[in-house]
Design an enzyme around this catalytic site. Structure first.
Site, PDB file in Angstrom:
ATOM      1  N   GLU A   1      33.928  29.506  39.350  1.00 47.25           N
ATOM      2  CA  GLU A   1      33.580  31.350  39.929  1.00 47.25           C
ATOM      3  C   GLU A   1      32.966  31.790  38.286  1.00 47.25           C
ATOM      4  O   GLU A   1      33.392  31.847  37.086  1.00 47.25           O
ATOM      5  CB  GLU A   1      34.064  32.572  40.532  1.00 47.25           C
TER       6      GLU A   1
ATOM      7  N   ASP B   1      35.627  40.495  40.360  1.00 43.95           N
ATOM      8  CA  ASP B   1      35.933  41.184  40.041  1.00 43.95           C
ATOM      9  C   ASP B   1      36.750  42.597  40.933  1.00 43.95           C
ATOM     10  O   ASP B   1      38.035  42.587  40.484  1.00 43.95           O
ATOM     11  CB  ASP B   1      34.390  41.832  40.568  1.00 43.95           C
TER      12      ASP B   1
HETATM   13  P1  IMP Z   1      34.661  40.584  43.480  1.00 40.49           P
HETATM   14  O1  IMP Z   1      34.778  40.326  45.472  1.00 40.49           O
HETATM   15  O2  IMP Z   1      34.032  42.552  43.344  1.00 40.49           O
HETATM   16  O3  IMP Z   1      35.370  40.381  42.373  1.00 40.49           O
HETATM   17  O4  IMP Z   1      33.067  40.089  42.731  1.00 40.49           O
HETATM   18  C1  IMP Z   1      33.153  38.840  42.595  1.00 40.49           C
HETATM   19  C2  IMP Z   1      30.928  39.022  42.778  1.00 40.49           C
HETATM   20  O5  IMP Z   1      30.279  40.143  42.514  1.00 40.49           O
HETATM   21  C3  IMP Z   1      30.792  38.371  41.717  1.00 40.49           C
HETATM   22  O6  IMP Z   1      30.397  36.383  41.955  1.00 40.49           O
HETATM   23  C4  IMP Z   1      29.207  38.575  41.026  1.00 40.49           C
HETATM   24  O7  IMP Z   1      28.281  37.944  42.110  1.00 40.49           O
HETATM   25  C5  IMP Z   1      29.419  40.399  41.341  1.00 40.49           C
HETATM   26  N1  IMP Z   1      29.991  41.003  40.040  1.00 40.49           N
HETATM   27  C6  IMP Z   1      31.435  41.487  39.965  1.00 40.49           C
HETATM   28  N2  IMP Z   1      30.582  42.254  38.652  1.00 40.49           N
HETATM   29  C7  IMP Z   1      29.515  42.006  38.019  1.00 40.49           C
HETATM   30  C8  IMP Z   1      29.690  41.764  36.772  1.00 40.49           C
HETATM   31  O8  IMP Z   1      29.613  43.266  36.099  1.00 40.49           O
HETATM   32  N3  IMP Z   1      27.616  41.396  36.603  1.00 40.49           N
HETATM   33  C9  IMP Z   1      26.418  41.175  37.702  1.00 40.49           C
HETATM   34  N4  IMP Z   1      27.795  40.348  39.053  1.00 40.49           N
HETATM   35  C10 IMP Z   1      28.828  41.046  38.680  1.00 40.49           C
END
Ligand code: IMP
Ligand code: MG
Length: 176
Positions: free
Chosen positions: A98, A102
């Site tokens: 990955e 986030d």
């Molecule tokens: P999560 O489900 O919130 O953990 O999000 C993960 C996904 O969000 C990643 O695979 C990215 O596509 C996107 N994402 C989260 N933070 C960022 C960032 O700072 N820049 C770009 N994409 C992000």
């Protein structure tokens, strides 16, 4: 919303150097056993390519596309499999690759889904981790860099599909 400015955060040399170390660490875990890297499209493409080159265990590549974000920067909490794997992972050593974790929503959903397919082992590696943002707990086996709660672009990471091709990682300042 658009990006006002991008300030350099991690250079290409720093990122590639760390990926080289991760490759060595991963190779020590799998040894002579084959590992199937699941590249989570599109953000992990650059990371997966660089990492795969640094792993000395036999490597197989698979791709999967999930969507959790829209065009903006805030997580919708909705995870959808846009493109599934092309082959079975039953009885294979699987390493999910990955770009960034986030909230953890995407990965926790994905890992649960992959577990049901009975891999021999299932591990997770991420280039970037934003621990302060975690909403759902996920066990990460290999982390490249822990980063602060700032929006980053480059090295595969996008803002509205742009900036993935930046060779370094930068902080993006977003205009509203
Ligand atoms: P999560 O489900 O919130 O953990 O999000 C993960 C996904 O969000 C990643 O695979 C990215 O596509 C996107 N994402 C989260 N933070 C960022 C960032 O700072 N820049 C770009 N994409 C992000
Ligand atoms: Mg994205």
């Amino acid at each position: 919303m658009k990006i006002k400015e991008i300030s350099a955060y991690l250079t290409e040399e720093q990122v590639n150097g760390r990926i080289r170390e991760m490759g060595e660490e991963i190779s020590r875990i799998y040894g002579d056993e084959a590992v199937c890297l699941i590249c989570i499209l599109k953000g992990s493409v650059f990371f997966t390519c660089e990492l795969a080159k640094r792993i000395t265990s036999p490597v197989e590549l698979e791709f999967m596309s999930v969507s959790s974000y829209g065009a903006g920067v805030t997580s919708s909490g909705v995870v959808r499999i846009v493109q599934d794997l092309g082959s079975s992972i039953e009885n294979r050593n699987v390493l999910v690759v990955e770009d960034i974790i986030d909230s953890g929503r995407t990965l926790s959903y994905l890992l649960e889904n992959l577990k049901t397919r009975k891999p021999k082992s299932l591990r997770l590696c991420t280039l970037l981790d934003k621990p302060d943002r975690r909403v759902v707990d996920v066990a990460v086996d290999f982390v490249g860099f822990e980063i602060p709660d700032r929006f980053v672009v480059g090295y595969g990471l996008d803002y509205d599909q742009r900036y993935r091709n930046l060779p370094y990682i930068g902080f993006a300042e977003i205009e509203d």
